[in-house]
Design a protein around this motif. Structure first.
Motif, PDB file in Angstrom:
ATOM      1  N   VAL A 127       1.446  -1.121   0.174  1.00 13.29           N
ATOM      2  CA  VAL A 127      -0.317  -0.311   0.253  1.00 13.29           C
ATOM      3  C   VAL A 127       1.134   1.429   0.439  1.00 13.29           C
ATOM      4  N   GLY A 128       0.669   2.000  -1.149  1.00 18.73           N
ATOM      5  CA  GLY A 128       1.024   3.333  -1.036  1.00 18.73           C
ATOM      6  C   GLY A 128       0.544   4.868  -0.359  1.00 18.73           C
ATOM      7  N   GLY A 129       0.892   5.717   0.273  1.00 17.07           N
ATOM      8  CA  GLY A 129       0.407   6.676   0.592  1.00 17.07           C
ATOM      9  C   GLY A 129       1.555   7.807   0.607  1.00 17.07           C
ATOM     10  N   SER A 130       0.788   8.445   0.036  1.00 15.56           N
ATOM     11  CA  SER A 130       1.238   9.733  -0.416  1.00 15.56           C
ATOM     12  C   SER A 130       1.255  11.345   1.096  1.00 15.56           C
ATOM     13  N   PHE A 131       1.760  11.807   1.739  1.00 17.38           N
ATOM     14  CA  PHE A 131       1.743  13.106   2.822  1.00 17.38           C
ATOM     15  C   PHE A 131       1.978  14.304   2.592  1.00 17.38           C
ATOM     16  N   PHE A 132       1.540  14.595   3.187  1.00 15.83           N
ATOM     17  CA  PHE A 132       1.437  16.519   2.408  1.00 15.83           C
ATOM     18  C   PHE A 132       1.850  17.499   3.225  1.00 15.83           C
ATOM     19  N   THR A 133       2.816  17.838   3.688  1.00 12.55           N
ATOM     20  CA  THR A 133       2.946  18.669   5.355  1.00 12.55           C
ATOM     21  C   THR A 133       3.456  19.929   4.903  1.00 12.55           C
ATOM     22  N   GLN A 134       2.575  20.965   3.639  1.00 12.75           N
ATOM     23  CA  GLN A 134       1.891  21.692   3.454  1.00 12.75           C
ATOM     24  C   GLN A 134       0.437  21.762   3.319  1.00 12.75           C
ATOM     25  N   PRO A 135      -0.231  22.987   3.735  1.00 11.60           N
ATOM     26  CA  PRO A 135      -1.623  22.780   3.863  1.00 11.60           C
ATOM     27  C   PRO A 135      -3.049  22.725   2.376  1.00 11.60           C
ATOM     28  N   CYS A 136      -4.023  22.221   2.408  1.00 17.94           N
ATOM     29  CA  CYS A 136      -4.239  21.893   0.997  1.00 17.94           C
ATOM     30  C   CYS A 136      -4.715  22.973   0.370  1.00 17.94           C
ATOM     31  N   ALA A 137      -4.863  24.371   0.988  1.00 14.87           N
ATOM     32  CA  ALA A 137      -4.272  25.860   0.130  1.00 14.87           C
ATOM     33  C   ALA A 137      -3.836  25.640  -1.123  1.00 14.87           C
ATOM     34  N   VAL A 138      -2.638  25.842  -0.583  1.00 17.39           N
ATOM     35  CA  VAL A 138      -0.955  25.660  -1.325  1.00 17.39           C
ATOM     36  C   VAL A 138      -0.655  24.607  -1.726  1.00 17.39           C
ATOM     37  N   ASN A 139      -1.580  23.098  -1.532  1.00 18.89           N
ATOM     38  CA  ASN A 139      -1.245  22.524  -2.483  1.00 18.89           C
ATOM     39  C   ASN A 139      -2.213  21.980  -3.444  1.00 18.89           C
ATOM     40  N   ASN A 140      -3.476  22.697  -3.633  1.00 14.21           N
ATOM     41  CA  ASN A 140      -4.211  23.212  -5.415  1.00 14.21           C
ATOM     42  C   ASN A 140      -4.165  24.059  -6.018  1.00 14.21           C
ATOM     43  N   ILE A 141      -3.013  24.894  -5.170  1.00 12.50           N
ATOM     44  CA  ILE A 141      -2.874  26.044  -6.067  1.00 12.50           C
ATOM     45  C   ILE A 141      -1.314  25.683  -6.753  1.00 12.50           C
ATOM     46  N   TYR A 142      -0.729  24.598  -6.282  1.00  9.42           N
ATOM     47  CA  TYR A 142       0.071  23.978  -7.047  1.00  9.42           C
ATOM     48  C   TYR A 142      -0.512  22.634  -8.365  1.00  9.42           C
ATOM     49  N   TYR A 143      -0.870  22.293  -7.480  1.00 12.73           N
ATOM     50  CA  TYR A 143      -1.083  21.510  -8.635  1.00 12.73           C
ATOM     51  C   TYR A 143      -2.229  21.941  -9.829  1.00 12.73           C
ATOM     52  N   GLN A 144      -3.319  22.982 -10.068  1.00 11.51           N
ATOM     53  CA  GLN A 144      -3.442  23.368 -10.453  1.00 11.51           C
ATOM     54  C   GLN A 144      -2.515  24.492 -11.641  1.00 11.51           C
ATOM     55  N   PHE A 145      -1.801  24.518 -10.963  1.00 16.32           N
ATOM     56  CA  PHE A 145      -0.495  25.668 -12.019  1.00 16.32           C
ATOM     57  C   PHE A 145       0.179  24.534 -12.454  1.00 16.32           C
ATOM     58  N   GLY A 146       0.543  23.410 -12.161  1.00 16.83           N
ATOM     59  CA  GLY A 146       1.135  22.324 -13.057  1.00 16.83           C
ATOM     60  C   GLY A 146       0.383  21.327 -13.334  1.00 16.83           C
ATOM     61  N   LYS A 147      -0.976  21.679 -13.659  1.00 14.98           N
ATOM     62  CA  LYS A 147      -1.607  21.120 -14.710  1.00 14.98           C
ATOM     63  C   LYS A 147      -2.189  22.159 -16.268  1.00 14.98           C
ATOM     64  N   GLY A 148      -1.618  23.587 -15.372  1.00 13.22           N
ATOM     65  CA  GLY A 148      -1.497  24.259 -16.747  1.00 13.22           C
ATOM     66  C   GLY A 148      -3.302  24.867 -16.225  1.00 13.22           C
ATOM     67  N   LEU A 149      -3.837  24.598 -15.518  1.00 17.12           N
ATOM     68  CA  LEU A 149      -5.311  25.368 -14.508  1.00 17.12           C
ATOM     69  C   LEU A 149      -5.345  26.839 -14.347  1.00 17.12           C
ATOM     70  N   LEU A 150      -4.343  26.765 -13.913  1.00 16.71           N
ATOM     71  CA  LEU A 150      -3.446  28.616 -13.185  1.00 16.71           C
ATOM     72  C   LEU A 150      -2.891  28.715 -13.719  1.00 16.71           C
ATOM     73  N   LYS A 151      -3.091  30.068 -14.767  1.00 12.82           N
ATOM     74  CA  LYS A 151      -2.198  30.986 -15.578  1.00 12.82           C
ATOM     75  C   LYS A 151      -1.652  32.053 -14.738  1.00 12.82           C
ATOM     76  N   ILE A 152      -0.428  32.145 -14.852  1.00 11.44           N
ATOM     77  CA  ILE A 152       0.510  33.186 -14.247  1.00 11.44           C
ATOM     78  C   ILE A 152       0.797  34.058 -15.118  1.00 11.44           C
ATOM     79  N   ASP A 153       0.294  35.340 -15.667  1.00  9.61           N
ATOM     80  CA  ASP A 153       1.190  35.428 -16.414  1.00  9.61           C
ATOM     81  C   ASP A 153       2.442  37.176 -15.237  1.00  9.61           C
TER      82      ASP A 153
END
Length: 469
Positions: free
Chosen positions: A134-160
């Protein structure tokens, strides 16, 4: 107090990123699992084993693997890129051998059946899959920050560039409040800084869909909107925090009053004796964590702001930062009988002391969760990584603090006057009373989350049940 279940069920290996801010929450997570009867083992680096003598207790085992830099750790590497690459290459091989060793005998009562890995180490999931674990990932930063990184990495959040230059609003789906560019994690809000670290945080999601579990060091009520949003994409996501010692929350785990593995030696008796001589709510506690580095000008403004506030203050200045404080300033602090400067402190003991009235912090997530869990209002002076976003939530969403204005965005300088005003607002003003009430509310909700039947407690029970099927 509940009696700990003595029968071991399942065996979890926990692999944190080898730094103090990641080891602490991972270790506390293991204590909760051990309390519920799971066999647990912390896996950290050989360099850390040479740097400290961990006494974990709580039925937690410890194993050491190489990161490729056994004599100096990260400081021995040529760059962050070199360190991360070697950590993956050497760490993967060493983790593979460790699992073989731990599971080699047919007489092993509790073979490893789960690897929980720091989200900074996604390669550990590939190792788990080699053994059918079984494999589990553990995030040491808050959900809000993880959400920002995820959306940016997927190209869903544009920052020009214009958004950053003009500090425009950035609407991030799933977040309860709008952000400005300066509220984003620094790797996005200041493009081009620390590209290796940006790659590191984005790589947390490279194989995340394949993980059986996703654990985040937060709790539902603290980030309810973004948790709801993220679980639509990752239904295996669970908030299991706050991961701070039980003595400061629910007191269910006997003797759990500190983290148990520290790379820094606190000046405990000096700090506590000094605090014991101060009246309730009169002390400003100041600490910027284990990694943040202020420049000489920032240190001077901080010192003068503290002196100008006319409050008592306990200030943590790491040994590596001492040279940035002039002897003249140190003399002024010591002669005024208002301040105490130490190299490291027992932060949980300090924050829980009745003399402490507010916390001047860099807004690292561990420090933020500790202050929320102990009901201490904050003055935020974020430096980098997730800290600007945490500071935004502290001030505008959870309403438990103020963020000091930065007058020179390029240098990151605040004025002593702005710091003085922020401290007085919490310690003396009407808004400060509101922040203290809000802080008490979040403290109660944190206690409820980890307490018997709370959201974080229930999620741990759910996870443990799957390990013993």
């Amino acid at each position: 107090m509940e009696k700990m279940i003595m029968e071991k069920r399942g065996h979890v290996l926990m692999i944190p990123f080898p730094s103090q801010g990641h080891i602490n929450p991972c270790l506390q997570f293991l204590k909760r699992l051990a309390f519920k009867g799971v066999k647990t083992t912390l896996v950290t680096t050989k360099f850390i084993s040479k740097s400290t003598k961990p006494v974990l207790g709580h039925n937690i085992g410890i194993e050491f693997i190489s990161d490729g830099y056994d004599n100096g750790g990260f400081a021995e590497s040529e760059s962050i890129e070199s360190y991360l690459q070697r950590l993956q290459t050497v760490g993967s091989a060493e983790l593979t051998q460790l699992i073989k060793k731990l599971n080699s005998s047919s007489e092993v009562q509790n073979p490893v059946n789960c690897i929980i890995y720091d989200a900074f180490l996604p390669w550990a999931l590939d190792v788990a899959r080699q053994f059918g674990l079984v494999g589990g990932s553990f995030f040491t930063q808050p959900c809000a920050v993880n959400n920002i990184y995820y959306q940016f990495g997927k190209g869903l959040l544009k920052i020009d560039d214009s958004t950053v230059v003009n500090n425009n609003n950035v609407l991030v789906p799933g977040l309860p409040i709008p952000l400005r560019a300066s509220d984003l994690p620094s790797f996005l809000g200041v493009p081009g800084t620390y590209p290796a670290y940006l790659e590191l945080v984005l790589n947390q999601f490279v194989n995340l869909e394949e993980a059986d579990w996703i654990f985040i060091n937060s709790f539902n009520m603290l980030e309810i909107q973004v948790v709801d949003w993220m679980t639509k994409t990752f239904p295996q996501l669970r908030t299991i925090g706050p991961t701070i010692p039980s003595a400061y929350l629910d007191n269910r785990i006997e003797g759990d009053n500190d983290y148990g593995l520290s790379l820094f030696k606190p000046d405990s008796s000096i700090c506590m004796n000094w605090l014991n001589s101060r009246a309730n709510g009169t002390v400003v506690y100041v600490s910027f964590g284990s990694m943040a580095e202020l420049n000489k000008e920032q240190m001077e403004e901080l010192a003068m702001g503290l002196i100008g506030s006319n409050a008592y203050f306990l200030w943590v200045v790491r040994g590596s930062e001492e040279q940035k404080l002039s002897s003249k300033l140190l003399t002024e602090i010591e002669s005024g009988n208002k301040g105490l400067v130490v190299k490291w402190s027992p932060q949980l003991e300090v924050l829980s002391h009745v003399a402490v009235g507010c916390f001047v912090t860099h807004c690292g997530w561990n420090s933020t969760l500790e202050a929320l869990s102990l009901g201490v209002p904050m003055v935020g002076i974020p430096q980098w990584t997730d800290q600007p976003t945490n500071a935004k939530f502290i001030a505008d969403e959870w309403r438990v603090g103020v963020r000091v204005k930065v007058n020179d965005d390029e240098k990151g300088i605040w004025t002593r006057k702005d710091l003085d005003v922020a401290i007085r607002e919490i310690m003396e003003g009407d808004r400060g009373k509101e922040m203290k009430r809000n802080s008490s509310k979040w403290r109660e909700l944190a206690q409820q989350a980890v307490g018997l039947g709370g959201s974080s407690d229930q999620y741990l029970d759910e996870f443990v049940a799957t390990l013993i099927c």
